[in-house]
Design a protein around this motif. Sequence first.
Motif, PDB file in Angstrom:
ATOM      1  N   PHE A  91       0.783  -1.154  -0.113  1.00 22.22           N
ATOM      2  CA  PHE A  91      -0.059   0.115   0.177  1.00 22.22           C
ATOM      3  C   PHE A  91       0.924   1.199  -0.001  1.00 22.22           C
ATOM      4  O   PHE A  91       0.431   2.188  -0.812  1.00 22.22           O
ATOM      5  N   TRP A  92       1.968   1.326   0.932  1.00 26.41           N
ATOM      6  CA  TRP A  92       2.723   2.248   0.846  1.00 26.41           C
ATOM      7  C   TRP A  92       3.542   2.863  -0.527  1.00 26.41           C
ATOM      8  O   TRP A  92       3.588   3.794  -0.826  1.00 26.41           O
ATOM      9  N   ALA A  93       3.863   1.603  -1.025  1.00 30.75           N
ATOM     10  CA  ALA A  93       4.659   1.673  -2.475  1.00 30.75           C
ATOM     11  C   ALA A  93       3.716   2.234  -3.397  1.00 30.75           C
ATOM     12  O   ALA A  93       3.987   3.292  -4.264  1.00 30.75           O
ATOM     13  N   CYS A  94       2.672   1.681  -3.474  1.00 30.18           N
ATOM     14  CA  CYS A  94       1.630   2.216  -4.714  1.00 30.18           C
ATOM     15  C   CYS A  94       1.051   3.579  -4.363  1.00 30.18           C
ATOM     16  O   CYS A  94       0.754   4.194  -5.384  1.00 30.18           O
ATOM     17  N   ALA A  95       0.770   4.014  -3.020  1.00 31.84           N
ATOM     18  CA  ALA A  95       0.345   5.349  -2.687  1.00 31.84           C
ATOM     19  C   ALA A  95       1.493   6.210  -3.274  1.00 31.84           C
ATOM     20  O   ALA A  95       1.038   7.385  -3.775  1.00 31.84           O
TER      21      ALA A  95
END
Length: 345
Positions: A91-95
Amino acid sequence: MSTPAPTTRIAELDALRGLAAMAVIVFHFTSSIAKNWGYHIYDVPFPFPYGNDGVDLFFMISGFVIFMTLDRAKSAASFAVGRFSRLFPTFWACALVTFVVVCFYGLPGMEVGARDALWNITMLPRFARAKMIDGAYWSLEYELLFYIGMLFLHRLGAFRKLTVPALLLWLAAAAVAHGILTHGNPESLVYRLTGKIKAVTSLDYIHFFGVGMILYDAHRRRAWSIGHALVLVACGAVALWKAQSQMHLAIVLGFGLLLHLATTGRLPWLNARPLLFLGAVSYPLYLIHQNIGLIALGKLHDVTHSGWLSFSITTAGCIVLAWLISITIERPAMRWIRDKMRRST
């Protein structure tokens, strides 16, 4: 056909995730644009108005899988670490990628400031009245709160022998809350408290989670009971009350049947490699597709002047990007975090 053992990974669930993700993507790249955006992005090649219901299938699958995961977890800590490793690094990477792309290329109405972006780290930005980096992230908030509620109830022992009563009470609370918020006075204290309680107890979507949970309970017990059927009827009743249309209700009921057939080994075609591949990348695909996809659709259409070509290239590009994120971040992060957990216990 024999039912898979409760401790066996059910590959068909991965395939269903992939199909659900693709349904949402096609919806966002076609019908959602015409419905929600006030400016022209590209010439939509075809309508797909019911694709957004794929999120309902996600919730049903989550109910089944989280119940199964809790049964297998050695402790509350192992469950929490397992969920963290599955959800947050990807999630952090995609966000972050989405935030940078939108900042660079722009997407009117979807840009967020630094404060809002930082609150997205929690996966619960709306509790701080912050804007989500990508509108597709709304469902993650409900998933996370559901996981927390499930862990709490599971540790209390609610799902050892009281699965049916616990689910019926949860569904009853959802029905009462829906009634109050539909017909109550918005200025009353009861109305305001109900809204706050509903937000943190998964009441909006418990009838979807509940389908997966009760199917798993029947799956692990290898037998159906009157209680299981009663919960399914209650889930259907809540779905009927809250359905946006008859077609929506029909799709929801179809999803429940589909999940049952998939988890009892009656849909072997779901084990096809392309479907399993989509399932394997479904989480980053869901996270990365919307804002970046909308930008890509507009840029490509300026060059190709073809709705079909823009749609096809963008969809394929999102799948490739999701695969890259999966093999470079999602899977290594899960392995690393879970290995650290095993070594420390």
